[in-house]
Design a protein around this motif. Structure first.
Motif, mmCIF file in Angstrom:
data_model
loop_
_atom_site.group_PDB
_atom_site.id
_atom_site.type_symbol
_atom_site.label_atom_id
_atom_site.label_comp_id
_atom_site.label_asym_id
_atom_site.label_seq_id
_atom_site.Cartn_x
_atom_site.Cartn_y
_atom_site.Cartn_z
ATOM 1 N N ILE A 297 0.189 -2.482 7.671
ATOM 2 C CA ILE A 297 1.537 -2.718 7.959
ATOM 3 C C ILE A 297 1.262 -3.097 9.483
ATOM 4 O O ILE A 297 0.666 -2.840 10.441
ATOM 5 C CB ILE A 297 2.302 -1.317 8.450
ATOM 6 C CG1 ILE A 297 2.462 -0.475 6.952
ATOM 7 C CG2 ILE A 297 3.597 -1.445 8.696
ATOM 8 C CD1 ILE A 297 2.890 -1.207 5.759
ATOM 9 N N GLU A 298 1.931 -4.050 9.688
ATOM 10 C CA GLU A 298 2.303 -4.611 10.921
ATOM 11 C C GLU A 298 3.659 -4.653 11.791
ATOM 12 O O GLU A 298 4.555 -4.207 11.013
ATOM 13 C CB GLU A 298 1.974 -6.443 11.096
ATOM 14 C CG GLU A 298 0.549 -6.615 10.589
ATOM 15 C CD GLU A 298 0.408 -8.098 10.400
ATOM 16 O OE1 GLU A 298 0.988 -8.867 9.547
ATOM 17 O OE2 GLU A 298 -0.675 -8.638 10.912
ATOM 18 N N GLY A 299 3.679 -4.743 13.052
ATOM 19 C CA GLY A 299 5.013 -4.330 13.781
ATOM 20 C C GLY A 299 5.186 -3.096 13.863
ATOM 21 O O GLY A 299 4.519 -2.026 13.623
ATOM 22 N N LYS A 300 6.318 -2.378 14.285
ATOM 23 C CA LYS A 300 6.979 -1.411 14.430
ATOM 24 C C LYS A 300 7.288 -0.677 13.034
ATOM 25 O O LYS A 300 7.817 -1.257 12.088
ATOM 26 C CB LYS A 300 8.236 -1.240 15.495
ATOM 27 C CG LYS A 300 8.110 -1.717 16.684
ATOM 28 C CD LYS A 300 9.100 -1.729 17.428
ATOM 29 C CE LYS A 300 8.856 -2.010 18.832
ATOM 30 N NZ LYS A 300 10.119 -2.307 19.809
ATOM 31 N N TYR A 301 6.775 0.758 13.052
ATOM 32 C CA TYR A 301 7.089 1.348 11.827
ATOM 33 C C TYR A 301 6.953 2.762 11.980
ATOM 34 O O TYR A 301 6.879 3.324 13.116
ATOM 35 C CB TYR A 301 5.804 0.939 10.831
ATOM 36 C CG TYR A 301 4.542 1.694 11.043
ATOM 37 C CD1 TYR A 301 4.205 2.828 11.023
ATOM 38 C CD2 TYR A 301 3.922 1.128 12.358
ATOM 39 C CE1 TYR A 301 3.040 3.550 11.293
ATOM 40 C CE2 TYR A 301 2.679 1.858 12.921
ATOM 41 C CZ TYR A 301 2.207 2.960 12.049
ATOM 42 O OH TYR A 301 1.268 3.985 12.437
#
Length: 408
Positions: A297-301
């Motif tokens: 997973i990339e980015g905000k999560y």
């Protein structure tokens, strides 16, 4: 045989919204004019071969064999069905499932009375023609508007009011024969495409495993890793436990609303929230049937408690490399023997993994990203083909069984 579009001059308005125009010579009548409800119960245990309803098909369950008293009670409550009985899964119509709720029985047997069983009068309606007609109704979710009760269940008193359209019996037979042949050909192509997807996915897993355990240089000297699922590794690689390079954190339920994607052990986010963690990360399943599939997973999560998120320790590992390695873990060795599969942080931290230099990890990630992209593209092409063929088949069935296309 082929089909041609029927001229508008030969058509009339059926007065039925989901059918539209039909040939002028076709007739319209309520379902109870050609169907009767099948209610015969297996009280004397005449039949023990039970059927299941699966993806729009009636399939054999394993022969029951010896019948004890508990099983007797169950089987005696089943409905006896015979060749050409039409089955409709009218349960839970308030849920928008993929529509495959109509099927035909090919031999005598028994099936749970939870389903609606209806017998066509073969002097008035061709069973296979009306099977395709009802499948077309199903595709348009006609039955969804007819169910009753909290769980919206289709009963015969609801079904019998449905209007049926049909040509002469001889034309019904021609239509049924054409659709049997054409749909069978389409299904064969779909089956081949699905087999290709399976092969591509197997190849993808094999490519990842070979890269993360053997490297890209096929001439390098190898040594035994001492780990059964890894096998041999390059001489200058190490074997370490994941806990030395990866920190594992628990997930939790979010408490605020927002636009941040929320993940569990599945591949896709299932809701959004206001809290967030900064990616990239590798999500490892904590429980659930898909926990053996990690996700990068990339980015905000945000992750809930069915998945762990991971953080590299002191840049000792390329996170994407860890993702590829994690997709090869032998999860069966660690999964708790419970009804719902589960992994603990301790399980994950103590898994041994191949550990080359950071430079080699980066090379492997670059090579794998390109290779996996190629394979995923091939998989996407096959999936797109399947979707197009399934949509074409539904459209063809609808146009033929409502007479908009004529079989010639």
């Amino acid at each position: 045989m082929k089909t041609v579009i029927r001229p508008e001059t030969e058509m009339k308005d059926s007065g039925i919204e989901w059918i539209g125009d039909i040939p002028s010579s076709w007739t319209i009548f309520p379902a109870n004019g050609v169907f009767s409800e099948v209610k015969e119960k297996n009280t004397d245990l005449k039949f023990t071969n039970a059927f299941s309803f699966k993806y729009g098909e009636i399939v054999d369950k394993k022969q029951v064999g010896d019948v004890d008293n508990n099983l007797k009670e169950t089987l005696s409550s089943y409905t006896i069905v015979r060749k050409n009985t039409i089955m409709i899964n009218g349960l839970n119509l308030n849920y928008d499932f993929v529509s495959q709720r109509v099927a035909i029985v090919n031999e005598s047997g028994i099936i749970t009375s939870a389903y609606l069983a209806i017998q066509p009068d073969e002097n008035k309606i061709n069973p296979r023609f009306v099977l395709y007609l009802l499948k077309s109704y199903d595709y348009q979710q006609v039955f969804h508007g007819l169910g009753s009760g909290i769980r919206k269940t289709l009963k015969y008193q609801d079904f019998k009011k449905i209007m049926i359209v049909a040509p002469t019996l001889s034309e019904q037979q021609v239509i049924a024969d054409y659709l049997d042949k054409t749909c069978s050909q389409i299904d064969e192509i779909i089956a081949e495409a699905k087999a290709s997807i399976y092969e591509y996915k197997e190849l993808k897993q094999s490519v990842i495993f070979e890269a993360v355990t053997k490297g890209l240089d096929k001439n390098v000297e190898m040594k035994d890793s001492g780990v059964y699922w890894i096998g041999k590794i390059p001489l200058d690689w190490e074997i370490i436990k994941t806990k030395y390079v990866i920190k594992i954190e628990n997930g939790s339920n979010p408490s605020t609303e927002g636009k941040i994607p929320v993940y569990g052990s599945g591949a896709k986010s299932f809701k959004t929230c206001g809290e967030y963690k900064e990616g990239p990360t590798v999500l490892l399943g904590r429980k659930g049937a898909t926990l053996h599939i990690p996700h990068y997973i990339e980015g905000k999560y945000w992750n809930v408690d069915t998945a762990f998120n991971t953080i590299p320790i002191n840049n000792k590992i390329e996170l994407k490399y860890f993702y590829y390695v994690a997709s090869c873990f032998d999860y069966n060795k660690y999964i708790s023997q419970t009804t719902l599969p589960g992994m603990t942080q301790t399980n994950y931290r103590n898994i041994y993994m191949p550990y080359p230099s950071i430079t080699i990890q980066e090379e492997l990630v670059k090579w794998l990203d390109n290779k996996i992209f190629e394979l995923d593209s091939l998989i996407s092409e096959k999936e797109s083909l399947i979707n197009d063929l399934e949509a074409y088949k539904k459209s063809l069935i609808y146009e033929v069984v409502t007479g908009k296309r004529k079989v010639v």
